[in-house]
Design a protein around this motif. Structure first.
Motif, PDB file in Angstrom:
ATOM      1  N   THR A   1       0.853  -1.182   0.000  1.00 54.86           N
ATOM      2  CA  THR A   1       0.000   0.000   0.000  1.00 54.86           C
ATOM      3  C   THR A   1       0.890   1.233   0.000  1.00 54.86           C
ATOM      4  N   LEU A   2       0.513   2.230  -0.766  1.00 57.33           N
ATOM      5  CA  LEU A   2       1.206   3.517  -0.771  1.00 57.33           C
ATOM      6  C   LEU A   2       0.226   4.606  -0.375  1.00 57.33           C
ATOM      7  N   ILE A   3       0.694   5.491   0.493  1.00 61.43           N
ATOM      8  CA  ILE A   3      -0.054   6.702   0.826  1.00 61.43           C
ATOM      9  C   ILE A   3       0.834   7.857   0.395  1.00 61.43           C
ATOM     10  N   VAL A   4       0.352   8.653  -0.535  1.00 68.40           N
ATOM     11  CA  VAL A   4       1.113   9.784  -1.075  1.00 68.40           C
ATOM     12  C   VAL A   4       0.343  11.054  -0.726  1.00 68.40           C
ATOM     13  N   TYR A   5       1.029  12.030  -0.140  1.00 65.70           N
ATOM     14  CA  TYR A   5       0.348  13.265   0.238  1.00 65.70           C
ATOM     15  C   TYR A   5       1.345  14.415   0.256  1.00 65.70           C
ATOM     16  N   THR A   6       0.806  15.622   0.323  1.00 70.33           N
ATOM     17  CA  THR A   6       1.628  16.829   0.337  1.00 70.33           C
ATOM     18  C   THR A   6       1.432  17.571   1.655  1.00 70.33           C
ATOM     19  N   ALA A   7       2.525  18.126   2.148  1.00 69.57           N
ATOM     20  CA  ALA A   7       2.489  18.965   3.351  1.00 69.57           C
ATOM     21  C   ALA A   7       3.258  20.244   3.059  1.00 69.57           C
ATOM     22  N   ARG A   8       2.741  21.352   3.543  1.00 67.73           N
ATOM     23  CA  ARG A   8       3.386  22.652   3.346  1.00 67.73           C
ATOM     24  C   ARG A   8       4.328  22.940   4.517  1.00 67.73           C
ATOM     25  N   VAL A   9       5.540  23.392   4.184  1.00 69.51           N
ATOM     26  CA  VAL A   9       6.519  23.769   5.197  1.00 69.51           C
ATOM     27  C   VAL A   9       6.137  25.151   5.719  1.00 69.51           C
ATOM     28  N   ASN A  10       6.018  25.280   7.039  1.00 70.00           N
ATOM     29  CA  ASN A  10       5.596  26.558   7.618  1.00 70.00           C
ATOM     30  C   ASN A  10       6.722  27.233   8.400  1.00 70.00           C
ATOM     31  N   GLU A  11       6.384  28.311   9.099  1.00 70.28           N
ATOM     32  CA  GLU A  11       7.370  29.138   9.806  1.00 70.28           C
ATOM     33  C   GLU A  11       8.044  28.429  10.974  1.00 70.28           C
ATOM     34  N   TYR A  12       7.575  27.254  11.381  1.00 73.36           N
ATOM     35  CA  TYR A  12       8.197  26.536  12.488  1.00 73.36           C
ATOM     36  C   TYR A  12       9.325  25.608  12.031  1.00 73.36           C
ATOM     37  N   ALA A  13       9.566  25.537  10.734  1.00 72.12           N
ATOM     38  CA  ALA A  13      10.660  24.704  10.218  1.00 72.12           C
ATOM     39  C   ALA A  13      11.987  25.416  10.455  1.00 72.12           C
ATOM     40  N   PRO A  14      13.005  24.725  10.951  1.00 76.34           N
ATOM     41  CA  PRO A  14      14.304  25.346  11.175  1.00 76.34           C
ATOM     42  C   PRO A  14      14.941  25.785   9.851  1.00 76.34           C
ATOM     43  N   LEU A  15      15.436  27.019   9.817  1.00 73.41           N
ATOM     44  CA  LEU A  15      16.011  27.556   8.586  1.00 73.41           C
ATOM     45  C   LEU A  15      17.525  27.720   8.645  1.00 73.41           C
ATOM     46  N   ALA A  16      18.124  27.570   9.808  1.00 77.17           N
ATOM     47  CA  ALA A  16      19.575  27.715   9.940  1.00 77.17           C
ATOM     48  C   ALA A  16      20.271  26.570   9.205  1.00 77.17           C
ATOM     49  N   THR A  17      21.505  26.816   8.780  1.00 79.18           N
ATOM     50  CA  THR A  17      22.303  25.783   8.136  1.00 79.18           C
ATOM     51  C   THR A  17      22.342  24.559   9.033  1.00 79.18           C
ATOM     52  N   GLY A  18      22.111  23.406   8.445  1.00 77.48           N
ATOM     53  CA  GLY A  18      22.078  22.161   9.205  1.00 77.48           C
ATOM     54  C   GLY A  18      20.702  21.815   9.751  1.00 77.48           C
ATOM     55  N   GLY A  19      19.715  22.706   9.548  1.00 81.23           N
ATOM     56  CA  GLY A  19      18.359  22.443  10.028  1.00 81.23           C
ATOM     57  C   GLY A  19      17.714  21.298   9.271  1.00 81.23           C
ATOM     58  N   THR A  20      16.855  20.574   9.956  1.00 81.22           N
ATOM     59  CA  THR A  20      16.133  19.473   9.331  1.00 81.22           C
ATOM     60  C   THR A  20      14.709  19.415   9.867  1.00 81.22           C
ATOM     61  N   VAL A  21      13.851  18.805   9.082  1.00 80.55           N
ATOM     62  CA  VAL A  21      12.509  18.447   9.537  1.00 80.55           C
ATOM     63  C   VAL A  21      12.456  16.922   9.496  1.00 80.55           C
ATOM     64  N   THR A  22      12.217  16.339  10.652  1.00 82.94           N
ATOM     65  CA  THR A  22      12.094  14.885  10.753  1.00 82.94           C
ATOM     66  C   THR A  22      10.672  14.566  11.153  1.00 82.94           C
ATOM     67  N   ASN A  23       9.999  13.781  10.339  1.00 82.43           N
ATOM     68  CA  ASN A  23       8.653  13.376  10.735  1.00 82.43           C
ATOM     69  C   ASN A  23       8.518  11.865  10.658  1.00 82.43           C
ATOM     70  N   THR A  24       7.666  11.368  11.529  1.00 81.42           N
ATOM     71  CA  THR A  24       7.522   9.934  11.726  1.00 81.42           C
ATOM     72  C   THR A  24       6.077   9.518  11.500  1.00 81.42           C
ATOM     73  N   ALA A  25       5.920   8.439  10.762  1.00 79.46           N
ATOM     74  CA  ALA A  25       4.611   7.834  10.558  1.00 79.46           C
ATOM     75  C   ALA A  25       4.563   6.543  11.362  1.00 79.46           C
ATOM     76  N   THR A  26       3.438   6.314  12.036  1.00 74.61           N
ATOM     77  CA  THR A  26       3.252   5.110  12.845  1.00 74.61           C
ATOM     78  C   THR A  26       2.025   4.369  12.339  1.00 74.61           C
TER      79      THR A  26
END
Length: 175
Positions: free
Chosen positions: A123-148
């Motif tokens: 099964t594949l679930i494909v979706y889009t999410a918009r990056v907002n102002e809470y995403a880290p913007l400094a060099t080396g910043g990352t967004v890590t998200n987890t699906a359970t």
């Protein structure tokens, strides 16, 4: 994971002997992987995520729930969520065939309910999410998200994580 032990008793012509003890481990037949289609992010970007769930067993899993934390993390004394689900963007495939969209709760967390994975299928679930102002913007910043993945008779939840780095190229425009 469950561990089991097995030993045979061998007998032949009134002679009895025990075999060696074999140790085995029961592995989950349901696995999940999560991938971000883009290689990096900037605030305002739409990021496409793919959650792949594979069932290598002979019994289908039905009625699963997939919960995505949308990158929620602690920031000081509160939690922030750097991604926002783009309403109506979900595509749901079973063995490569597009299905009707599952029930979606935009959250955070983002929740997909009524997910099915056929025996020896995927099964594949494909979706889009918009990056907002809470995403880290400094060099080396990352967004890590987890699906359970849970429910549907699973003995333990199955998780998958995707980490996306911040875009490091300059953003220049000339007017």
């Amino acid at each position: 994971m469950a561990t089991f032990y097995n030993q045979a008793i061998l007998s032949y012509n009134n002679s009895v002997t025990n075999s060696n003890i074999v140790t085995g481990e029961l592995l989950e037949v349901l696995t999940a992987a999560k991938t971000a289609v883009q290689g990096s992010y900037r605030v305002g970007d739409d990021v496409t995520y793919v959650i792949s769930i594979v069932n290598s067993g002979a019994i289908a899993y039905t009625g699963l729930t997939v919960t995505d934390d949308l990158g929620t993390n602690a920031f000081g004394e509160r939690n922030v969520t750097p991604l926002a689900y783009s309403n109506g963007s979900v595509k749901y495939y079973i063995n490569g065939v597009l299905q009707a969209a599952p029930t979606v709760t935009a959250g955070p967390p983002l929740v997909f309910t009524g997910i099915n994975v056929p025996a020896n299928g995927s099964t594949l679930i494909v979706y889009t999410a918009r990056v907002n102002e809470y995403a880290p913007l400094a060099t080396g910043g990352t967004v890590t998200n987890t699906a359970t993945v849970n429910g549907g008779g699973l003995s333990a939840a199955v998780t998958a994580t995707a980490t996306l780095p911040v875009e490091t190229a300059p953003q220049l425009t000339v007017t």
